[in-house]
Design a protein around this motif. Structure first.
Motif, PDB file in Angstrom:
ATOM      1  N   SER A 195      36.567 -49.190 -31.197  1.00  0.00           N
ATOM      2  CA  SER A 195      37.285 -50.249 -30.748  1.00  0.00           C
ATOM      3  C   SER A 195      37.198 -50.495 -29.320  1.00  0.00           C
ATOM      4  CB  SER A 195      38.898 -50.269 -31.171  1.00  0.00           C
ATOM      5  OG  SER A 195      39.546 -49.146 -30.444  1.00  0.00           O
ATOM      6  N   ASP A 196      37.081 -49.361 -28.379  1.00  0.00           N
ATOM      7  CA  ASP A 196      36.790 -49.655 -27.255  1.00  0.00           C
ATOM      8  C   ASP A 196      35.574 -49.680 -26.368  1.00  0.00           C
ATOM      9  OD1 ASP A 196      36.441 -46.955 -28.042  1.00  0.00           O
ATOM     10  OD2 ASP A 196      38.259 -46.018 -26.873  1.00  0.00           O
ATOM     11  N   TRP A 197      34.629 -50.016 -27.245  1.00  0.00           N
ATOM     12  CA  TRP A 197      33.351 -50.240 -26.763  1.00  0.00           C
ATOM     13  C   TRP A 197      32.935 -51.858 -27.099  1.00  0.00           C
ATOM     14  CZ3 TRP A 197      29.259 -45.950 -28.770  1.00  0.00           C
ATOM     15  CH2 TRP A 197      29.665 -44.872 -28.021  1.00  0.00           C
ATOM     16  N   ILE A 198      31.997 -52.214 -26.175  1.00  0.00           N
ATOM     17  CA  ILE A 198      31.467 -53.688 -26.441  1.00  0.00           C
ATOM     18  C   ILE A 198      29.921 -53.433 -25.750  1.00  0.00           C
ATOM     19  CG2 ILE A 198      31.241 -56.052 -25.874  1.00  0.00           C
ATOM     20  CD1 ILE A 198      34.163 -56.218 -25.896  1.00  0.00           C
ATOM     21  N   LEU A 199      28.906 -53.966 -26.570  1.00  0.00           N
ATOM     22  CA  LEU A 199      27.544 -54.059 -26.308  1.00  0.00           C
ATOM     23  C   LEU A 199      27.336 -55.277 -25.991  1.00  0.00           C
ATOM     24  CD1 LEU A 199      24.861 -52.378 -26.060  1.00  0.00           C
ATOM     25  CD2 LEU A 199      24.428 -53.410 -28.430  1.00  0.00           C
ATOM     26  N   LEU A 200      26.669 -55.426 -24.435  1.00  0.00           N
ATOM     27  CA  LEU A 200      26.145 -56.686 -24.029  1.00  0.00           C
ATOM     28  C   LEU A 200      24.695 -56.534 -23.941  1.00  0.00           C
ATOM     29  CD1 LEU A 200      26.437 -59.610 -22.534  1.00  0.00           C
ATOM     30  CD2 LEU A 200      26.974 -58.369 -20.560  1.00  0.00           C
ATOM     31  N   SER A 201      24.031 -57.346 -24.678  1.00  0.00           N
ATOM     32  CA  SER A 201      22.169 -57.417 -24.575  1.00  0.00           C
ATOM     33  C   SER A 201      21.897 -58.883 -24.433  1.00  0.00           C
ATOM     34  CB  SER A 201      21.807 -57.088 -25.832  1.00  0.00           C
ATOM     35  OG  SER A 201      20.588 -56.824 -25.958  1.00  0.00           O
ATOM     36  N   THR A 202      21.250 -58.975 -23.278  1.00  0.00           N
ATOM     37  CA  THR A 202      20.563 -60.244 -22.804  1.00  0.00           C
ATOM     38  C   THR A 202      19.170 -60.062 -22.761  1.00  0.00           C
ATOM     39  OG1 THR A 202      20.730 -59.926 -20.418  1.00  0.00           O
ATOM     40  CG2 THR A 202      22.616 -60.408 -21.516  1.00  0.00           C
ATOM     41  N   CYS A 203      18.714 -61.077 -21.931  1.00  0.00           N
ATOM     42  CA  CYS A 203      17.114 -61.215 -22.092  1.00  0.00           C
ATOM     43  C   CYS A 203      16.751 -59.926 -20.942  1.00  0.00           C
ATOM     44  CB  CYS A 203      16.497 -62.508 -21.421  1.00  0.00           C
ATOM     45  SG  CYS A 203      17.067 -63.966 -22.426  1.00  0.00           S
ATOM     46  N   HIS A 204      17.455 -59.627 -20.024  1.00  0.00           N
ATOM     47  CA  HIS A 204      17.085 -58.741 -18.769  1.00  0.00           C
ATOM     48  C   HIS A 204      17.918 -57.545 -18.889  1.00  0.00           C
ATOM     49  CE1 HIS A 204      14.832 -62.174 -17.035  1.00  0.00           C
ATOM     50  NE2 HIS A 204      14.004 -61.550 -17.558  1.00  0.00           N
ATOM     51  N   ARG A 205      18.864 -57.495 -19.638  1.00  0.00           N
ATOM     52  CA  ARG A 205      19.720 -56.211 -19.747  1.00  0.00           C
ATOM     53  C   ARG A 205      20.335 -55.796 -20.868  1.00  0.00           C
ATOM     54  NH1 ARG A 205      22.590 -56.928 -15.520  1.00  0.00           N
ATOM     55  NH2 ARG A 205      21.627 -58.783 -14.761  1.00  0.00           N
ATOM     56  N   VAL A 206      20.560 -54.611 -20.910  1.00  0.00           N
ATOM     57  CA  VAL A 206      21.482 -54.059 -22.043  1.00  0.00           C
ATOM     58  C   VAL A 206      22.612 -53.101 -21.277  1.00  0.00           C
ATOM     59  CG1 VAL A 206      21.564 -52.556 -23.922  1.00  0.00           C
ATOM     60  CG2 VAL A 206      19.458 -53.872 -23.628  1.00  0.00           C
ATOM     61  N   GLU A 207      23.748 -53.445 -21.852  1.00  0.00           N
ATOM     62  CA  GLU A 207      25.150 -52.881 -21.114  1.00  0.00           C
ATOM     63  C   GLU A 207      26.161 -52.796 -22.101  1.00  0.00           C
ATOM     64  OE1 GLU A 207      24.412 -55.222 -16.705  1.00  0.00           O
ATOM     65  OE2 GLU A 207      26.073 -55.727 -18.288  1.00  0.00           O
ATOM     66  N   LEU A 208      26.474 -51.560 -22.078  1.00  0.00           N
ATOM     67  CA  LEU A 208      27.522 -50.818 -23.118  1.00  0.00           C
ATOM     68  C   LEU A 208      28.835 -50.528 -22.106  1.00  0.00           C
ATOM     69  CD1 LEU A 208      28.399 -50.049 -26.006  1.00  0.00           C
ATOM     70  CD2 LEU A 208      27.784 -47.627 -24.888  1.00  0.00           C
ATOM     71  N   TYR A 209      29.822 -51.280 -22.359  1.00  0.00           N
ATOM     72  CA  TYR A 209      31.127 -51.445 -21.895  1.00  0.00           C
ATOM     73  C   TYR A 209      32.363 -50.424 -22.397  1.00  0.00           C
ATOM     74  CZ  TYR A 209      29.512 -54.967 -18.661  1.00  0.00           C
ATOM     75  OH  TYR A 209      29.025 -55.558 -17.679  1.00  0.00           O
ATOM     76  N   GLY A 210      33.057 -49.582 -22.007  1.00  0.00           N
ATOM     77  CA  GLY A 210      33.856 -48.822 -22.809  1.00  0.00           C
ATOM     78  C   GLY A 210      35.098 -48.250 -21.927  1.00  0.00           C
TER      79      GLY A 210
END
Length: 325
Positions: free
Chosen positions: A36-51
């Motif tokens: 519940s405390d992770w969000i994955l952000l994937s775009t053209c130029h980046r992959v980022e995991l927030y938590g």
């Protein structure tokens, strides 16, 4: 609530290719629904995991930011300050989509939801103050094609009928080209083609039309397997898919007449200094706003699920490793 357990693990175009970023994203995607405390952000130029809480063991190329630096980073991403085209709109859509997908699959930690909502609000406000659009990757890709092969009065084949495919089609039409749309879903291709007065076909039909087109613009999810090398002169191809949808055998024949998503990472346009200065001020304001909210102990966000241990983990993910600092 405490800021000290907030983190982001990020890999970008300067440290990993589009194919490598796709593999990293896939390695994380299956684990995200357990948290519940992770969000994955994937775009053209980046992959980022927030938590929040303990950081998982992922690819060592992911760069880690923590605490306040994490807040600033996400807001900079949402305002387009980290984009190849400063202030472009697509990245804000991708931040919104990351939050929407997270909320649709699980009861999301209210701290992360508030963080992404703060970043999205900053992104909207930053763009509301600009006097002109900064452009986008589709416009840059079409401009590159126009340099390689005159588009006005000629046919551009656009492979992809989604959001980015539509952006490519629009940019090509603005450049004066006749537009043909190819998609895995032929009916979707026809619907988009009608908007631009063109023709819609499936990807097999698009592969047949590609050698006869003046240029080809691509935005597909997955490889365009129907496209194979052909005899004779090849039109220039701009592929903004991540990872590339053009088969390696086709790319090998194109040499300098192929543009991939990572090639578009170079900042070649004059920087919008006024926009950047205003957005930087907004980043500082919104970062302070979020940190103040978090330090104030406000827990009231719909869908918040209480954490199950002192690190803020609400997870049964068996692959979770030890904390990284």
């Amino acid at each position: 609530m405490s800021l000290e357990n907030l983190w982001v693990m990020a890999v970008q175009v300067d440290t990993a290719s589009a194919e490598e970023r796709e593999r990293i994203a896939r390695s994380v995607e299956g684990r995200v629904p357990f948290h519940s405390d992770w969000i994955l952000l994937s775009t053209c130029h980046r992959v980022e995991l927030y938590g929040f809480g303990a950081m998982p063991e992922v690819d060592p190329r992911l760069h880690v930011k923590t605490d306040k630096d994490t807040v600033q980073h996400l807001i900079r991403v949402a305002t387009g300050l980290e984009s190849a085209i400063v202030g472009e709109d697509e990245v804000l859509h991708q931040v919104r989509l990351a939050l929407r997908n997270a909320r649709a699959t699980r009861a999301l930690d209210g701290r992360l939801q508030r963080l992404f909502e703060t970043a999205i609000a900053a992104g909207r406000r930053a763009r509301a103050g600009r006097t002109a659009s900064s452009g986008n990757l589709a416009q840059r890709a079409v401009a590159w094609l126009d340099q390689r092969s005159r588009l006005s009065g000629h046919t551009v084949l656009v492979a992809g009928a989604g959001r980015m495919g539509s952006s490519l089609a629009h940019a090509a039409r603005v450049a004066g080209a006749d537009v043909t749309i190819a998609s895995r879903d032929e009916s979707r291709a026809r619907r988009l083609a009608r908007v631009y007065g063109g023709r819609g076909v499936d990807l097999a039909g698009g592969a047949e039309l590609a050698p006869k087109s003046s240029a080809v613009a691509v935005a597909l999810a997955g490889e365009w397997r129907e496209l194979q090398p052909w005899e004779g002169e090849a039109p220039p191809i701009a592929d903004i898919s991540a990872p590339t949808a053009i088969p390696a055998a086709v790319r090998a024949r194109l040499n300098k007449d192929f543009l991939g998503i990572d090639d578009l990472n170079l900042r070649v346009q004059p920087l919008p200094r006024a926009y950047m200065a205003a957005a930087d001020r907004l980043v500082s304001t919104k970062t302070l706003e979020y940190v103040t909210w978090l330090d104030g102990g406000k827990r009231g966000q719909p869908g918040t699920r209480p954490t199950s241990n002192r690190l803020g983990l609400a997870s049964k993910d068996p692959t979770l490793g030890s904390s990284r600092r």
